[in-house]
Write a protein that holds these residues in place. Structure first.
Motif, mmCIF file in Angstrom:
data_model
loop_
_atom_site.group_PDB
_atom_site.id
_atom_site.type_symbol
_atom_site.label_atom_id
_atom_site.label_comp_id
_atom_site.label_asym_id
_atom_site.label_seq_id
_atom_site.Cartn_x
_atom_site.Cartn_y
_atom_site.Cartn_z
ATOM 1 N N CYS A 5 44.681 31.344 3.742
ATOM 2 C CA CYS A 5 45.692 31.113 4.774
ATOM 3 C C CYS A 5 45.589 32.190 5.833
ATOM 4 O O CYS A 5 45.087 33.287 5.581
ATOM 5 N N MET A 7 48.134 33.783 9.115
ATOM 6 C CA MET A 7 49.479 33.812 9.686
ATOM 7 C C MET A 7 49.454 34.638 10.957
ATOM 8 O O MET A 7 48.689 35.593 11.072
ATOM 9 N N THR A 14 48.901 30.793 15.746
ATOM 10 C CA THR A 14 48.133 30.266 14.621
ATOM 11 C C THR A 14 47.500 28.933 14.993
ATOM 12 O O THR A 14 46.340 28.674 14.655
ATOM 13 N N LYS A 103 49.299 23.713 9.303
ATOM 14 C CA LYS A 103 50.445 24.456 8.782
ATOM 15 C C LYS A 103 50.830 23.973 7.387
ATOM 16 O O LYS A 103 50.912 22.781 7.139
ATOM 17 N N PHE A 104 51.076 24.924 6.501
ATOM 18 C CA PHE A 104 51.752 24.635 5.243
ATOM 19 C C PHE A 104 53.221 24.843 5.563
ATOM 20 O O PHE A 104 53.742 25.947 5.518
ATOM 21 N N VAL A 130 44.507 27.043 5.693
ATOM 22 C CA VAL A 130 45.783 26.589 6.242
ATOM 23 C C VAL A 130 46.431 27.668 7.082
ATOM 24 O O VAL A 130 46.258 28.857 6.831
ATOM 25 N N LEU A 132 49.927 29.369 7.886
ATOM 26 C CA LEU A 132 51.100 29.562 7.045
ATOM 27 C C LEU A 132 52.244 30.156 7.843
ATOM 28 O O LEU A 132 52.098 31.188 8.498
ATOM 29 N N ARG A 137 56.072 31.037 2.699
ATOM 30 C CA ARG A 137 55.099 31.824 1.935
ATOM 31 C C ARG A 137 55.285 31.696 0.420
ATOM 32 O O ARG A 137 54.322 31.488 -0.312
ATOM 33 N N PHE A 140 54.084 28.364 -0.784
ATOM 34 C CA PHE A 140 52.627 28.296 -0.713
ATOM 35 C C PHE A 140 51.998 29.074 -1.858
ATOM 36 O O PHE A 140 51.076 28.587 -2.521
ATOM 37 N N ALA A 148 45.134 31.858 -3.725
ATOM 38 C CA ALA A 148 44.911 31.860 -2.281
ATOM 39 C C ALA A 148 44.586 33.262 -1.787
ATOM 40 O O ALA A 148 45.076 34.255 -2.306
ATOM 41 N N GLU A 150 44.757 35.592 1.601
ATOM 42 C CA GLU A 150 45.282 35.718 2.955
ATOM 43 C C GLU A 150 44.229 36.413 3.810
ATOM 44 O O GLU A 150 43.740 37.476 3.454
#
Length: 173
Positions: A5, A7, A14, A103-104, A130, A132, A137, A140, A148, A150
């Motif tokens: 992800c 952000m 994003t 976007k999640f 994705v 985020l 958060r 997710f 995941a 980041e």
């Protein structure tokens, strides 16, 4: 399972970043599917029109709806979002190197929207990137079950992740 992800707290950043990332990955020859979002400000309102483009060259779908000048709730059109999901699902069936989801968001946090498609892609060993929203958060991280990664929202970092994950996936095929 490869899921990452990005952000950025600046509004729209994003979306712009993922649009550039998708274009660069496609230019590198990767089979990229998913959606990227464009936000167009509406005059005399704090809202914007939200459109997603189905990657790599699919339709543009407006996922926002006009709720009137006094509305304060979410302007997302759930039916339009689901239409975008169906369009991307068609492309996943044709094969992909990477799934990008703009976007999640709230719908994904609640188990709807792109969430089932993200799970399907991961089950097929297709890496997922994705955008985020920090508000989602926790949901997710729960969904990704600690797997995941980041990534910093910079081109070099994300391009390296894409190359590494796509190369690893090709080596297994």
């Amino acid at each position: 399972m490869k899921i990452a992800c990005v952000m950025n707290t600046e509004q729209g950043a994003t979306d712009r970043f993922l649009t550039q990332t998708a274009a660069a990955a496609i230019q590198q020859g990767h089979a990229v599917i998913g959606v990227v979002q464009t936000n167009t400000p509406r005059p005399k309102t704090h809202r914007c029109d939200m459109d997603v483009q189905v990657l790599p060259d699919g339709p543009i779908i407006r996922i926002s709806q006009e709720l009137g000048p006094q509305a304060r709730g979410c302007a997302l059109d759930p039916a339009a979002l689901e239409r975008a999901v169906v369009e991307v699902q068609k492309t996943l069936a044709q094969g992909a190197d990477l799934l990008i989801v703009n976007k999640f968001g709230k719908h994904e946090a609640a188990g709807r929207g792109f969430r089932p498609l993200i799970a399907e892609a991961l089950s097929q060993d297709v890496p997922v990137l994705v955008g985020l929203n920090p508000l989602n958060r926790a949901e997710f991280e729960s969904f990704a079950d600690g797997l995941a990664q980041e990534l910093a929202a910079d081109s070099a970092t994300v391009a390296d992740w894409i190359e590494t994950t796509c190369r690893a996936r090709s080596a297994l095929a």
